[in-house]
Design a protein around this motif. Structure first.
Motif, short mmCIF file in Angstrom:
data_model
loop_
_atom_site.label_atom_id
_atom_site.label_comp_id
_atom_site.label_asym_id
_atom_site.label_seq_id
_atom_site.Cartn_x
_atom_site.Cartn_y
_atom_site.Cartn_z
N SER A 75 24.19 21.59 26.01
CA SER A 75 22.82 21.04 25.86
C SER A 75 22.10 21.02 27.20
O SER A 75 20.90 21.33 27.28
CB SER A 75 22.88 19.62 25.31
N ALA A 76 22.82 20.63 28.24
CA ALA A 76 22.20 20.58 29.57
C ALA A 76 21.70 21.95 29.99
O ALA A 76 20.64 22.08 30.61
CB ALA A 76 23.21 20.04 30.58
N ILE A 77 22.45 22.96 29.63
CA ILE A 77 22.07 24.32 30.00
C ILE A 77 20.88 24.79 29.15
O ILE A 77 19.91 25.32 29.67
CB ILE A 77 23.29 25.27 29.82
N ARG A 78 20.97 24.56 27.87
CA ARG A 78 19.90 25.03 26.97
C ARG A 78 18.62 24.23 27.13
O ARG A 78 17.53 24.76 27.24
CB ARG A 78 20.35 24.94 25.51
N GLU A 79 18.74 22.90 27.08
CA GLU A 79 17.55 22.05 27.08
C GLU A 79 17.04 21.74 28.48
O GLU A 79 15.85 21.51 28.68
CB GLU A 79 17.85 20.74 26.34
N GLY A 80 17.96 21.69 29.44
CA GLY A 80 17.54 21.31 30.79
C GLY A 80 17.45 22.50 31.74
O GLY A 80 17.06 22.35 32.87
N ALA A 81 17.81 23.68 31.25
CA ALA A 81 17.82 24.87 32.11
C ALA A 81 18.67 24.62 33.35
O ALA A 81 18.33 25.05 34.45
CB ALA A 81 16.40 25.29 32.49
N ALA A 82 19.79 23.92 33.14
CA ALA A 82 20.68 23.62 34.27
C ALA A 82 21.38 24.88 34.72
O ALA A 82 21.89 25.65 33.91
CB ALA A 82 21.71 22.58 33.85
N ASP A 83 21.43 25.08 36.04
CA ASP A 83 22.17 26.19 36.63
C ASP A 83 23.60 25.80 36.93
O ASP A 83 24.46 26.67 37.11
CB ASP A 83 21.53 26.61 37.96
N VAL A 84 23.83 24.50 37.03
CA VAL A 84 25.15 24.01 37.41
C VAL A 84 25.28 22.61 36.83
O VAL A 84 24.27 21.92 36.65
CB VAL A 84 25.32 24.05 38.96
N VAL A 85 26.49 22.20 36.52
CA VAL A 85 26.72 20.89 35.91
C VAL A 85 27.61 20.06 36.83
O VAL A 85 28.63 20.55 37.31
CB VAL A 85 27.40 21.03 34.54
N VAL A 86 27.21 18.82 37.05
CA VAL A 86 28.04 17.86 37.78
C VAL A 86 28.64 16.91 36.76
O VAL A 86 27.90 16.22 36.05
CB VAL A 86 27.19 17.08 38.81
N LEU A 87 29.94 16.89 36.65
CA LEU A 87 30.59 15.91 35.77
C LEU A 87 30.65 14.59 36.51
O LEU A 87 31.28 14.50 37.56
CB LEU A 87 31.99 16.40 35.37
N ALA A 88 29.99 13.59 35.95
CA ALA A 88 29.72 12.38 36.71
C ALA A 88 30.59 11.22 36.29
O ALA A 88 30.73 10.93 35.10
CB ALA A 88 28.25 11.99 36.56
N GLY A 89 31.15 10.57 37.31
CA GLY A 89 31.96 9.40 37.07
C GLY A 89 33.41 9.68 37.39
O GLY A 89 33.98 10.70 36.97
N ALA A 90 34.02 8.74 38.11
CA ALA A 90 35.42 8.90 38.50
C ALA A 90 36.34 9.12 37.31
O ALA A 90 37.31 9.90 37.42
CB ALA A 90 35.86 7.68 39.32
N PRO A 91 36.09 8.52 36.15
CA PRO A 91 37.00 8.76 35.02
C PRO A 91 37.02 10.21 34.56
O PRO A 91 37.91 10.61 33.82
CB PRO A 91 36.43 7.85 33.91
N LEU A 92 36.06 11.02 34.98
CA LEU A 92 36.07 12.43 34.60
C LEU A 92 36.75 13.30 35.67
O LEU A 92 36.77 14.52 35.56
CB LEU A 92 34.66 12.93 34.32
N ALA A 93 37.32 12.66 36.68
CA ALA A 93 38.03 13.43 37.71
C ALA A 93 39.08 14.32 37.06
O ALA A 93 39.85 13.87 36.20
CB ALA A 93 38.70 12.47 38.71
N GLY A 94 39.11 15.55 37.44
CA GLY A 94 40.09 16.48 36.92
C GLY A 94 39.65 17.24 35.69
O GLY A 94 40.31 18.20 35.27
N LEU A 95 38.52 16.87 35.11
CA LEU A 95 38.09 17.54 33.88
C LEU A 95 37.46 18.91 34.17
O LEU A 95 37.60 19.84 33.36
CB LEU A 95 37.10 16.65 33.11
N ALA A 96 36.77 19.01 35.28
CA ALA A 96 36.03 20.26 35.54
C ALA A 96 36.91 21.50 35.44
O ALA A 96 36.59 22.44 34.71
CB ALA A 96 35.33 20.17 36.89
N PRO A 97 38.03 21.54 36.15
CA PRO A 97 38.84 22.76 36.04
C PRO A 97 39.35 23.00 34.62
O PRO A 97 39.54 24.15 34.21
CB PRO A 97 40.00 22.52 37.02
N VAL A 98 39.54 21.92 33.86
CA VAL A 98 40.08 22.08 32.51
C VAL A 98 39.06 22.74 31.57
O VAL A 98 39.41 23.56 30.72
CB VAL A 98 40.50 20.70 31.94
N ILE A 99 37.77 22.36 31.72
CA ILE A 99 36.78 22.88 30.77
C ILE A 99 35.98 24.05 31.35
O ILE A 99 35.10 24.59 30.67
CB ILE A 99 35.81 21.77 30.31
N SER A 100 36.27 24.40 32.56
CA SER A 100 35.45 25.39 33.26
C SER A 100 35.24 26.67 32.45
O SER A 100 34.14 27.22 32.41
CB SER A 100 36.11 25.72 34.60
#
Lengths: 252, 252, 252, 252, 252, 252
Positions: free
Chosen positions: C166-191
């Motif tokens: 949604s961020a990419i489609r609706e916000g025209a995001a070029d890059v996504v920041v996964l925000a919040g310490a509880p999401l630490a480690g998620l980026a490589p998993v969903i990349s």
């Protein structure tokens, strides 16, 4: 006066569209010189292509020094505009710049409407570069492929009319700028189907270039748009090198 | 990892300064590839020269495809950065970008300090392009001529220290970015004479390029930084043409 | 070098997530010190909690003086960051700051994606505080409850992937920041399921803290980030009081 | 109505100044409750101290729940304001906020004038936080030391009058906000020596707090200023913990 | 104190609504003078009408000189406000200005909610004029026709409640400003059906005008809001001409 | 084409200056209609006078309906421009708008230079209204009195040249806009003494009005610049009332 309209793309068919609309707009006494790049891409649509196109525009302007009173860089994102304005003595106008500044006199919020979503980021950054994001109602682009860049205007006319409607409803646009040289000539055709003013960029650029010639502004000799001091160069287009090095035979 | 540091200027002596400071900063295991442009100007200082330099940077990156994990465009105004980031698969960092983003972590307001007033407009527009004008304490430049671009750092060290002082007093700068590849290596030398943190752009860029490699971000396949679709080209650098046309032998 | 990563929340399980991702990222030779607050709330999510958390972060930094070379405040809204940067001699980096500044080198517009709509106002004000709203593609958050803050990353992985879309489609995001310490480690998993670069804030913060140590910036002795003059205090954490009063046994 | 004016500093002498000016301003029927923090610093002047002061302000508000109809955080940088507005049911006004919003009704550009250059960065960030930088004519502060925070108003009156003159001449200020609780009561004294309106923050805050009570706005139950859901807490002020945990005996 | 509330519209029925709400809000001891324009349009809704209304407001203020301590221009777009503030000695407050500045003390983002889409551009430009667009959550208006401007508040109450809901959901509004004099008195009626604070502009303006009188700011004698020097005039309202020419019988 | 140039001031001598410069600029075939207001002030210089002048401009345009193809509001702050653009069918251009938009095509940063410091706030707010503050290098005005508004251009020519120099040095202006109708005709006279381009507002406005006529944009029938619906009016200029009420004899 002589206006050089340079197409930093290699599509001669697009240059012909530009030429037709420019001729329909130009004042009596304005002579138009059209020039198509002999290198680059058929149609600039990305940042990388615009980077190349900016360099190409400078080369084209250097080669034609002495032949024109003002120039138009006929690609909507205005590749090379700042450098051209600094390097050369004649006024230079960009297609986007002319279109959006003209639109500002026809309403408060202008929308940019174009035929390809690929163009959106480049156009957005162009509006930012001109410091006019605060008046931008949005950039609205078609998302489906087109067949022929030189005929996209006819092919997509109905869809572009509908997109203008979206720009008005969703973006509260007071005026629409049809963006991109391939849409030259479309504004007058669809004008009665779009309920706000529609700006043709090529027509706007011709009028604005004529305006700058008529106002006869001097070239800056100090500050950020003075001509840069002569500098050694290597490996560039010969005309551009001569101009940048300010060799005696070419000094302005 | 292998970092390509490309100097879009033709001054090999400046490349050597960059190389020395990059080597002093790089992590163990980082291999540095240095490249100096074989065309353009000795030192980019104006919008026109930056336009040319942007194109040159793309050429240099195209020629070195396959040899590096990330690249640094080692000229402070970041010529060609947006296009490079879109066109190529590896992370690309600009000298200005790396310097000012790093400075943002060392204070609220950063000043850009450099050795020539000619650079000021280009640097200002670069900070605007990065959307960070709200944090800019000002651009402070020397106004007198210098003798040798490769030695300007030593020649003007005292005057640059004084200028940092002005940036702090008049601009309320919390941190100073020493701008321009010819100042590479100066920050550590003058650090104890400037009472706020001073950022060396080359060092910042090396660290940031390493950071991007370590984070291993994927290349975008949608949106504004996806690789552009293949397109016919003409008259450009052969390596760049192959890359843009995505000919089978070069596809990423 | 020694990096102190302080969690101003009381959730040790979240600290463990942070630690795991930090260890996976840190350079050889970087020693990580992890610290969890012994007071406050399990997970900061509102302005009031961030206000408290900012104070707590200062206390934690005061207590650990002498033990670390740089510190990371490991909560996305960067509670206490400005005060910490002013009060202490070592570089201090915030999780949000590191994430969004790093994202700026991977695209033009970054989106912040997180797991709870409660966080949205705090995160928005954090981006404003950093002066980067002009590059924000939007803050996108899940709206439904989650079960366990320490496992929200696994529980909501699929939904967060969809939200990145949604961020990419609706916000025209070029890059996504996964925000919040509880999401630490998620980026490589969903990349590989998100078609633009995804930034892991903890990894970004570790790299940026290392960068600041490697650049060895001096502590400001003038201006807005100099250490405040000694001042009488009362009723605060003993270590923080000693530091603020600059008692002889603790002066930096 | 009952207004709680809380001084998040520990200087009772400053609270007395605030009280005197508040009493001179308050409407008949307004009862003033004054409270001085029993912990923190004598006078908040830096980001770190403001971070602590924000927490302290929340504690003070929690302890006095049930006793007041609106509250004023009587330190110019508005420490804890956002959190207070979210956490508690009564209207809460900051000294800076009240002063600058009131000033906006007396002219186009307001200057902030104060007695210590240390305060400048905090005040600047406060104006940014309120989104009013576009109307700021500048922050003008004295640069020399003062003897006694409780008497700085008398000690520096002449110099502050001169500084108001600078703000008008150099900043084109239409109106001046005298910033900082220690300057309470100075505006009416110097008004006839400053040729534009001068705003007393304490008076402005009293009037604005009364306004909010008279308008009787409801507490938000959705959105970013709804009261946060109950949450476990540890190690905080007992009253604040009860309020955040929403224990039955304290629910609003 | 005496407050002049001037309606620059010709609708006496709207003036009555304003009067009723103003009386319900005014402090004991505040005397209200109501005035309805005898020329112009029944209800200002466009830029052109606001231009006329601005002139009318100045005329009304000139005619009533000597009778009031502060004035309220009771039309939401604040026609004539800047000129009035400059020309006359008493404080003057606009309905929009008072509403949105008051709303700023009740949340971070305010929405403007009104009954006619025709008003949207004028209101938007008014918020821009006040420099508060950064805090605007959006302008939300009904799109269907209404029967009677003096009864639109009752006729559309339910729809306006629903629209407030949209402002909260879609605009993330923390507080709602009910915009336009015809909505005077509606806020307290719908307050319990809207889950965030709702501001009544007339009430806000009465409180703010009282605040300005209580603060007793002096009239600027220098700068942009000093009274303009006497000037010959012709063809204007006699009272306004006398005031602008500063004829001896009318000087302030 | 027929251009109506309306001077909303009562100074016929200024109208004559405007006329002379307009005639020197206008294209062959452009017929100029000059009109001087018969009410108001000799020279608008303050917000209050601009408010009146805006109304006067609308009256003048209403009276001349049917006689012209485009109109110029010949006062630099563009009084009544938005309302005129909305109310009437022909393109309308403001002197400031035309000057600064034209200047944007001659450089990056434009300075506004004028003869009286009284004008500064009005001009500043005008630039803000047009959304171009980001490109403003500053407003530079003389501070001493002048003798005759119709001769100020000759009287102050030398001082204005010096002021242009200040704008370039202190404001880093790339281009100068000579602001105010009384300076019409000065730009070509001083052009060779100012080292950057100088824009004559009257010339710019004539060219821009011609441009708009040549582009033949349609009148908006939806959105914020559509002609307002007919409305009862009272007490206004008869021609304006007829136009606003859309009585059959005058409908466009």
């Amino acid at each position: 006066m002589r206006l050089l309209i340079l197409n930093p793309n290699t599509s001669k068919s697009v240059t012909e569209r530009i030429a037709a609309q420019a001729r329909a707009t130009a004042a009596p006494g304005t002579e138009l010189l059209l020039d198509t790049s002999d290198r680059g891409v058929p149609y600039i649509a990305t940042r990388a292509e615009a980077t190349i196109g900016g360099h190409v525009a400078l080369e084209m302007l250097a080669r034609r020094q002495g032949e024109f009173d003002a120039a138009i860089i006929a690609a909507f994102g205005d590749p090379g505009l700042g450098g051209a304005r600094e390097l050369f003595d004649q006024p230079v106008v960009g297609l986007a710049e002319a279109g959006i500044l003209t639109a500002c006199m026809l309403g408060r919020r202008f929308a940019v409407v174009s035929f390809s979503s690929t163009l959106e980021p480049w156009y957005r950054e162009c509006v930012e570069m001109h410091g006019l994001s605060g008046r931008l109602a949005g950039i609205f682009t078609l998302t489906e492929p087109f067949r022929d860049i030189a005929r996209v205007s006819e092919e997509k006319a109905d869809k572009l009319v509908a997109l203008c409607g979206s720009a008005i409803r969703e973006g509260a646009a007071d005026v629409v700028v049809l963006a991109g040289a391939p849409l030259a000539g479309l504004a007058p055709v669809i004008s009665d189907r779009v309920p706000v003013p529609v700006v043709d960029c090529v027509s706007a650029a011709v009028c604005q270039a004529e305006t700058l010639v008529r106002l006869a502004p001097r070239k800056a000799t100090v500050g950020s748009f003075r001509r840069p001091s002569p500098k050694p160069t290597s490996g560039l287009d010969p005309a551009l090198m001569r101009w940048m090095e300010q060799r005696p035979d070419v000094q302005g």
